[in-house]
Write an enzyme that holds these catalytic residues in place. Structure first.
Site, PDB file in Angstrom:
ATOM      1  N   HIS A 339      42.333  34.524  49.464  1.00 41.51           N
ATOM      2  CA  HIS A 339      43.543  35.334  49.609  1.00 41.51           C
ATOM      3  C   HIS A 339      44.557  34.836  48.605  1.00 41.51           C
ATOM      4  CE1 HIS A 339      47.035  37.382  51.236  1.00 41.51           C
ATOM      5  NE2 HIS A 339      46.250  38.051  52.051  1.00 41.51           N
ATOM      6  N   ASP A 387      39.842  39.278  56.968  1.00 34.46           N
ATOM      7  CA  ASP A 387      38.798  40.305  56.983  1.00 34.46           C
ATOM      8  C   ASP A 387      37.490  39.753  57.533  1.00 34.46           C
ATOM      9  OD1 ASP A 387      40.381  42.367  55.865  1.00 34.46           O
ATOM     10  OD2 ASP A 387      40.102  41.529  53.877  1.00 34.46           O
TER      11      ASP A 387
END
Length: 463
Positions: A339, A387
Site C-alpha cells: 500500500h 484487500d
C-alpha cells in the site's frame, strides 16, 4: 510489529534493509514515500530496487519504515531516466480535513485510533463519530419506506448480469428522486439523508443465491435509531446479500469491523471525486454517486476482487508458489500486497486478520494468505493490505468475488458524507484546477469537413 510476527504476515519485510549506514553519501535521508515520489514509482518498487541492490536503506528511528540516502536516490533517478517530482504545490492537491490522519503506519478518525474504534464500536457508531464528533452507543440507521421501495424497484429493473455496484448506483439515484429535501445542504438535513441512504442501499441488494427467506433481515421493516437491541445493524442486514451461509457471531463481528475500518482513508480517488462534487454544492446523493463512479475503477474498489480470485486459487491449489509465480511471470502485481501509504502491514488488514482467527471456517483462507505474503516476500518485501484481509473473509464465507467491493462501497458511503459535510462549509467551487494546454498553438485554420465518401464506413463505401 508484534501483531505482524504473531500472525505470520509481512514475513521477510525487512529483507530489503541492507544496513547501508556506512554507504550513505550524504546526511540527507528520504522516507519511502519521498523516495517513491522522486523516482516516480510506487513504494513497493522502491523496495524492489533495494532487493536488487540498486538502492540501500536503513531503518528509520523507532523501527518504523526505512530511510534512503538522497544522493543515491537522485543518482538512480538519473540512471533510470526518472525525473524528480515537481514541488509539492505543483504536483499535489492538499487541503484541510479533520476527518482522517494517516501517520506512521497507523490511521486515526478525528484523532482516535481507527482500529481501536472499529474493534470496540459498530459501523453506525463509528460513522456518527466521524460525522458529529459524538459517540452514540447502539445507534441504528433506518431506511425510509418510500426510498427503499423506489431503490428496490430500480435495482430489480436492471439486467440479471448487473453487478453490485450497478445496483448501488441506481439505488442512490432512486433514493435521491424519492427525497424532495435533497437540495437542503444544512448539516442536519445532510445527516438525516445519510442515515436513511446507507440502509436503503443495503436493502436494495438482492439476497445471495440460496439465502433463506428471499430478503435481508429487517430491510423491509427498518428499525429506527435507538439503543442497542432496537434492531439489527448494517452488518447484519448486509450479510444475506453477500452469502447464503448463516452468520455466526464471530463472522458477523468481522464484517461489522471491516465496515468500520473502511469508512474513510483520507483522500482516496473516490473521496476526491466526492469533494469535487460537494465543492459544486451537489446534494448528498449526487456526492455519493460521484464516489461510486470512481470506486468502480479496477485500481480502487475493484482491487479486492482480484485478491479474492487469487486467494481462492491458492486455496484450491494447496499453495501460493505457483499462483504467485504466474503473476510475476505475467509482469503483474500480486493482489492484496503493498500500500502506497504504509511501509509495513496495512493496519486495517492487521485488525481483520486478528478477528478472523476466531472464525474456524476462515482457517484455510487465512493460511493461504500467509503463504502468499511469505512467498511473495522472496522477491519483493511487501506486506498484506486490506484487500487480502477482505479476501480471506469472502473466500471463507462462500461470498462472490465482488463481495469486497460491496463492503467497500457501503462502508465508504459514510466517509463520503463526512467529507461532503466538510466541503459544504468551504468556499464553493474552490476545487477548480487550471489545465496546462498542450494542443496546437492558436490560431488554427477552420478544419475541413469530412465527407461521407472519405470517411470510414460512410455511405460512399458501397459494397
Amino acid at each position: 510489529m508484534t501483531d505482524q510476527r504473531a500472525h505470520g504476515f509481512g514475513a521477510g519485510a525487512a529483507a530489503g534493509d541492507t544496513g547501508a549506514a556506512g554507504n550513505a553519501g550524504s546526511t540527507e535521508r528520504l522516507s519511502t514515500r519521498e523516495t517513491a515520489a522522486l523516482l516516480g514509482v510506487k513504494p513497493e518498487t522502491v523496495y524492489a530496487y533495494v532487493s536488487r541492490g540498486q538502492l540501500s536503506s536503513v531503518r528509520a528511528p523507532g523501527g518504523r519504515g526505512s530511510t534512503f540516502d538522497a544522493d543515491e536516490v537522485r543518482a538512480l533517478a538519473r540512471r533510470t531516466g526518472r525525473r524528480e517530482a515537481p514541488p509539492t504545490g505543483e504536483a499535489d492537491l492538499a487541503f484541510r480535513t479533520g476527518i482522517t490522519l494517516i501517520d506512521q503506519d497507523r490511521y486515526y478518525y478525528r484523532g482516535v485510533d481507527a482500529g481501536e474504534l472499529a474493534l470496540n464500536h459498530g459501523y453506525e457508531e463509528v460513522a456518527e463519530w466521524l460525522w458529529t464528533g459524538e459517540l452514540r452507543p447502539g445507534v441504528r440507521f433506518s431506511a425510509p419506506a418510500h426510498a427503499l421501495t423506489a431503490a428496490r424497484q430500480a435495482a430489480a429493473a436492471l439486467p440479471a448480469h448487473s453487478g453490485t455496484t450497478d445496483l448501488l448506483r441506481v439505488a442512490v439515484i432512486a433514493a435521491s428522486a424519492a427525497d424532495p429535501l435533497r437540495f437542503d445542504l444544512s448539516p442536519a438535513s445532510v445527516l438525516d439523508a445519510a442515515r436513511g441512504l446507507i440502509p436503503t442501499l443495503v436493502g436494495a441488494l438482492p439476497p445471495a443465491t440460496g439465502a433463506p427467506g428471499g430478503t435481508a433481515p429487517s430491510s423491509a421493516a427498518p428499525a429506527g435509531d435507538g439503543p442497542a437491541g432496537a434492531g439489527p445493524g448494517i452488518a447484519a442486514r448486509l450479510w444475506p446479500a453477500l452469502t447464503a451461509r448463516p452468520a455466526d457471531p464471530a463472522s458477523l463481528a468481522a464484517l461489522d469491523t471491516a465496515l468500520a475500518l473502511l469508512i474513510d482513508h483520507d483522500l482516496a480517488a473516490s473521496t476526491l471525486a466526492v469533494r469535487v462534487a460537494a465543492s459544486a454544492h451537489a446534494h448528498p446523493y449526487a456526492v455519493v454517486s460521484a464516489g461510486l463512479g470512481a470506486l468502480e475503477g479496477p485500481l480502487h474498489g475493484a482491487a479486492s476482487g482480484l485478491a479474492h480470485r487469487m486467494l481462492r486459487e491458492v486455496v484450491e491449489r494447496g499453495g501460493a508458489a505457483p499462483v504467485v509465480a504466474n503473476h510475476l511471470r505475467a509482469g503483474a502485481r500480486v493482489p492484496g500486497l503493498g500500500h502506497r501509504l504504509y511501509s509495513g502491514e496495512d493496519p486495517r488488514a492487521r485488525v481483520l486478520f486478528t478477528l478472523l482467527e476466531d472464525v474456524p471456517e476462515a482457517a484455510p483462507a487465512l493460511a493461504a494468505a500467509r503463504d502468499v505474503v511469505s512467498t511473495a516476500a522472496r522477491q519483493v518485501p511487501l506486506h498484506a493490505n486490506v484487500d487480502l484481509a477482505l479476501a480471506v473473509l469472502s473466500v471463507s464465507m462462500g461470498m462472490p468475488a465482488e463481495a469486497g467491493e460491496t463492503v467497500f462501497a457501503v462502508a465508504r458511503t459514510a466517509g463520503w458524507i463526512a467529507h461532503a459535510l466538510e466541503e459544504y462549509a468551504e468556499r464553493p467551487l474552490r476545487l477548480r484546477p487550471r489545465g496546462r494546454y498542450t494542443g496546437p498553438p492558436p490560431p488554427q485554420e477552420l478544419p475541413s469537413p469530412v465527407t461521407p465518401s472519405t470517411s470510414a464506413g460512410g455511405a460512399g463505401n458501397a459494397r
